[in-house]
Scaffold this active site. Structure first.
Site, short mmCIF file in Angstrom:
data_model
loop_
_atom_site.label_atom_id
_atom_site.label_comp_id
_atom_site.label_asym_id
_atom_site.label_seq_id
_atom_site.Cartn_x
_atom_site.Cartn_y
_atom_site.Cartn_z
N ILE A 31 0.45 -8.87 -7.52
CA ILE A 31 1.61 -8.46 -8.34
C ILE A 31 2.87 -8.21 -7.50
O ILE A 31 3.98 -8.25 -8.01
CB ILE A 31 1.23 -7.21 -9.18
CG1 ILE A 31 2.07 -7.12 -10.44
CG2 ILE A 31 1.32 -5.94 -8.36
CD1 ILE A 31 1.52 -6.14 -11.46
N GLN A 93 -5.40 -0.41 3.66
CA GLN A 93 -6.01 -0.62 2.34
C GLN A 93 -5.41 0.37 1.34
O GLN A 93 -5.41 1.58 1.59
CB GLN A 93 -7.54 -0.45 2.40
CG GLN A 93 -8.23 -0.80 1.09
CD GLN A 93 -9.76 -0.80 1.18
OE1 GLN A 93 -10.33 -0.34 2.17
NE2 GLN A 93 -10.40 -1.30 0.15
N HIS A 99 -10.89 -6.67 -1.32
CA HIS A 99 -10.09 -7.84 -1.68
C HIS A 99 -9.68 -8.60 -0.44
O HIS A 99 -9.35 -8.02 0.59
CB HIS A 99 -8.86 -7.46 -2.52
CG HIS A 99 -8.06 -6.33 -1.95
ND1 HIS A 99 -8.45 -5.02 -2.05
CD2 HIS A 99 -6.90 -6.34 -1.27
CE1 HIS A 99 -7.55 -4.25 -1.46
NE2 HIS A 99 -6.61 -5.02 -0.97
P1 AMP Z 1 -4.11 -3.66 0.21
O1 AMP Z 1 -2.88 -2.95 0.68
O2 AMP Z 1 -4.70 -4.59 1.22
O3 AMP Z 1 -5.11 -2.70 -0.38
O4 AMP Z 1 -3.62 -4.63 -0.95
C1 AMP Z 1 -3.55 -4.26 -2.29
C2 AMP Z 1 -2.79 -5.35 -2.99
O5 AMP Z 1 -3.05 -5.24 -4.38
C3 AMP Z 1 -1.29 -5.28 -2.79
O6 AMP Z 1 -0.83 -6.50 -2.21
C4 AMP Z 1 -0.76 -5.07 -4.20
O7 AMP Z 1 0.46 -5.74 -4.44
C5 AMP Z 1 -1.88 -5.62 -5.06
N1 AMP Z 1 -1.97 -5.06 -6.40
C6 AMP Z 1 -2.03 -3.77 -6.76
N2 AMP Z 1 -2.14 -3.64 -8.10
C7 AMP Z 1 -2.18 -4.90 -8.60
C8 AMP Z 1 -2.27 -5.45 -9.91
N3 AMP Z 1 -2.35 -4.67 -11.00
N4 AMP Z 1 -2.28 -6.79 -10.05
C9 AMP Z 1 -2.18 -7.59 -8.98
N5 AMP Z 1 -2.09 -7.14 -7.71
C10 AMP Z 1 -2.07 -5.82 -7.52
#
Ligand code: AMP
Ligand code: ZN
Length: 139
Positions: A31, A93, A99
């Site tokens: 997102i 994270q 992910h």
């Molecule tokens: P991390 O910092 O590695 O935990 O990455 C989390 C990722 O999830 C970030 O790049 C966010 O932009 C993404 N994210 C969080 N909420 C959503 C959502 N509802 N839909 C899509 N991506 C998301």
């Protein structure tokens, strides 16, 4: 997990821009994309981090990565691609459902930096060898 945002994306409780799913994985657009085509690959079963994945779950997840990377390449024509997975808050994270980021790269000023410098000026080979010995005993 009831309060996990990624579990809610999988169940459809929260809308997502899904691009692929199979029995084991769910893939959707990030997102807040770092670059054009930034996607996330997650296991359907809630697992917090790499430490919690079974070998089978890891295999199921990574099995789809080459075809996703090829689809990104075919669609957006990036010059490169970073795969990134953060485990634990100190590693960056922010969502605690495992992910894998696929981040297409276009040039060195596209907003993502994956290069770093070692803190120690010199890492002597003996020190690296000692670390390798210690680590391999724990595999
Ligand atoms: P991390 O910092 O590695 O935990 O990455 C989390 C990722 O999830 C970030 O790049 C966010 O932009 C993404 N994210 C969080 N909420 C959503 C959502 N509802 N839909 C899509 N991506 C998301
Ligand atoms: Zn979850």
């Amino acid at each position: 997990m009831s309060d996990c945002i990624f579990c809610k994306l999988i169940s459809g409780e929260i809308p997502s821009t899904k691009i692929y799913e199979d029995d084991h994985v769910f893939v959707f657009m990030d997102i807040m994309p770092l670059t054009k085509g930034h996607i996330l690959v997650i296991p359907k079963e809630h697992k917090e981090s790499v430490y919690d994945l079974s070998e089978e779950q890891a295999a199921n997840l990574f099995r789809v990565v080459p075809k996703l990377a090829k689809a990104l390449k075919k669609t957006f024509h990036p010059a490169g691609m970073n795969l990134l997975n953060n485990n634990g808050a100190p590693a960056g994270q922010s969502v605690f459902h495992f992910h894998l980021h696929l981040i297409p790269r276009y040039d060195e000023t596209d907003g993502f930096k994956a290069t770093w410098r070692t803190k120690e000026k010199e890492y002597p080979l003996e020190k690296i060898q000692a670390l390798a010995t210690e680590l391999s005993e724990n595999i």
